[in-house]
Design a protein around this motif. Structure first.
Motif, PDB file in Angstrom:
ATOM      1  N   ASN A   1       0.826  -1.209   0.000  1.00  0.00           N
ATOM      2  CA  ASN A   1       0.000   0.000   0.000  1.00  0.00           C
ATOM      3  C   ASN A   1       0.860   1.260   0.000  1.00  0.00           C
ATOM      4  O   ASN A   1       0.558   2.234  -0.703  1.00  0.00           O
ATOM      5  CB  ASN A   1      -0.927   0.005   1.218  1.00  0.00           C
ATOM      6  CG  ASN A   1      -1.958  -1.099   1.157  1.00  0.00           C
ATOM      7  OD1 ASN A   1      -2.430  -1.469   0.082  1.00  0.00           O
ATOM      8  ND2 ASN A   1      -2.319  -1.645   2.302  1.00  0.00           N
TER       9      ASN A   1
ATOM     10  N   ILE B   1       1.141   4.245  -2.914  1.00  0.00           N
ATOM     11  CA  ILE B   1       0.966   5.666  -2.587  1.00  0.00           C
ATOM     12  C   ILE B   1       2.159   6.473  -3.090  1.00  0.00           C
ATOM     13  O   ILE B   1       1.996   7.556  -3.668  1.00  0.00           O
ATOM     14  CB  ILE B   1       0.792   5.852  -1.065  1.00  0.00           C
ATOM     15  CG1 ILE B   1      -0.558   5.288  -0.617  1.00  0.00           C
ATOM     16  CG2 ILE B   1       0.892   7.335  -0.685  1.00  0.00           C
ATOM     17  CD1 ILE B   1      -0.751   5.290   0.876  1.00  0.00           C
TER      18      ILE B   1
ATOM     19  N   CYS C   1      -3.934   3.349  -9.725  1.00  0.00           N
ATOM     20  CA  CYS C   1      -3.839   3.514  -8.274  1.00  0.00           C
ATOM     21  C   CYS C   1      -5.218   3.767  -7.667  1.00  0.00           C
ATOM     22  O   CYS C   1      -5.557   3.225  -6.600  1.00  0.00           O
ATOM     23  CB  CYS C   1      -2.896   4.658  -7.922  1.00  0.00           C
ATOM     24  SG  CYS C   1      -1.158   4.335  -8.281  1.00  0.00           S
TER      25      CYS C   1
ATOM     26  N   TYR D   1      -8.043  -2.034  -1.979  1.00  0.00           N
ATOM     27  CA  TYR D   1      -7.716  -1.562  -0.627  1.00  0.00           C
ATOM     28  C   TYR D   1      -8.947  -1.421   0.258  1.00  0.00           C
ATOM     29  O   TYR D   1      -8.977  -1.935   1.381  1.00  0.00           O
ATOM     30  CB  TYR D   1      -6.977  -0.231  -0.714  1.00  0.00           C
ATOM     31  CG  TYR D   1      -6.669   0.371   0.640  1.00  0.00           C
ATOM     32  CD1 TYR D   1      -5.629  -0.121   1.418  1.00  0.00           C
ATOM     33  CD2 TYR D   1      -7.447   1.419   1.139  1.00  0.00           C
ATOM     34  CE1 TYR D   1      -5.352   0.418   2.666  1.00  0.00           C
ATOM     35  CE2 TYR D   1      -7.176   1.960   2.389  1.00  0.00           C
ATOM     36  CZ  TYR D   1      -6.129   1.453   3.145  1.00  0.00           C
ATOM     37  OH  TYR D   1      -5.875   1.990   4.382  1.00  0.00           O
TER      38      TYR D   1
ATOM     39  N   TYR E   1      -7.206   1.424  -5.052  1.00  0.00           N
ATOM     40  CA  TYR E   1      -7.725   1.942  -3.781  1.00  0.00           C
ATOM     41  C   TYR E   1      -9.196   1.582  -3.596  1.00  0.00           C
ATOM     42  O   TYR E   1      -9.601   1.121  -2.521  1.00  0.00           O
ATOM     43  CB  TYR E   1      -7.559   3.460  -3.741  1.00  0.00           C
ATOM     44  CG  TYR E   1      -8.127   4.098  -2.496  1.00  0.00           C
ATOM     45  CD1 TYR E   1      -7.446   4.050  -1.289  1.00  0.00           C
ATOM     46  CD2 TYR E   1      -9.368   4.742  -2.540  1.00  0.00           C
ATOM     47  CE1 TYR E   1      -7.976   4.623  -0.139  1.00  0.00           C
ATOM     48  CE2 TYR E   1      -9.902   5.315  -1.394  1.00  0.00           C
ATOM     49  CZ  TYR E   1      -9.206   5.262  -0.198  1.00  0.00           C
ATOM     50  OH  TYR E   1      -9.749   5.815   0.929  1.00  0.00           O
TER      51      TYR E   1
END
Length: 222
Positions: free
Chosen positions: A8, A12, A57, A65, A61
């Motif tokens: 993660n 980022i 990304c 995520y 997410y």
């Protein structure tokens, strides 16, 4: 260094780096003269690639995520309870060893030499302590006693392996070690050789087995 950064955090960093480059390009670099032929075309191509990276990304997410975080709130409490079971097993075994030596186990850290001393007078063919549970179990010898815990380890490991994507590499390493531990292999060897009957002779592998149980128990999924 990079291997210590979780996935993660890496994503980022990649996303922020791409975003900084895009802002820098669109707000500053785009108005400058070309420093080499085809520089503008290369910059536009890089802009397109980094825009795709940012989109990926964002997708990660939202789809990965957030879903993992939602599932972790549901699964992790249950998985952590199952991890603690291994520590309970280790505590039960150590407590019985201390009782056989007319001592009380107080959760102190034990070394391999300590385990060997606790096992000094134990014959594998003798009757071990009763395992209290629901139901309780009385093994006829120490081979059956330890087999009870090996089967318990196998059962709880199989339950944890169902959620392998949520387990850490350290937990998986210790679970894999338990599937056929050195202690279990050594017990099989002793069982096939009538001349080998002293549990103290397995002090090292026995200690490593207990250490694996403790390590799994102390792990916590967050």
């Amino acid at each position: 260094m990079l291997s210590k950064i979780n996935i993660n955090t890496r994503i980022i960093i990649i996303c922020l780096t791409s975003l900084i480059w895009i802002f820098l390009y669109k707000l500053v670099l785009i108005d400058l003269d070309e420093i080499f032929p085809k520089a503008r075309e290369i910059a536009e191509l890089t802009f397109g690639l980094l825009s795709s990276v940012i989109a990926s990304c964002i997708f990660y997410y939202i789809v990965v995520y957030l879903e993992r975080k939602r599932m972790s709130k549901i699964l992790f409490p249950s998985l952590n309870k199952r991890l603690k079971v291994f520590g309970i097993e280790a505590h039960m075994i150590k407590s019985e060893l201390f009782k056989l030596n007319n001592k009380q186990y107080k959760n102190e850290k034990l070394l391999a030499g300590d385990i060997m001393n606790l096992c000094h007078k134990i014959k594998l063919s003798s009757i071990p302590p009763e395992i209290f549970g629901n139901p309780s179990y009385q093994a006829s010898n120490w081979y059956e006693y330890f087999e009870y815990f090996f089967q318990s380890d196998k059962f709880h490991s199989s339950q944890l392996y169902n959620y392998i994507n949520y387990l850490t590499p350290d937990i998986l390493k210790e679970l894999d070690n338990l599937q056929l531990s050195h202690f279990q292999s050594a017990l099989h060897h002793y069982k096939s050789n009538p001349n080998l009957n002293d549990l103290s002779g397995l002090g090292g592998p026995f200690w490593l087995y207990l250490e694996s149980l403790e390590k799994i128990s102390k792990a916590e999924l967050k």
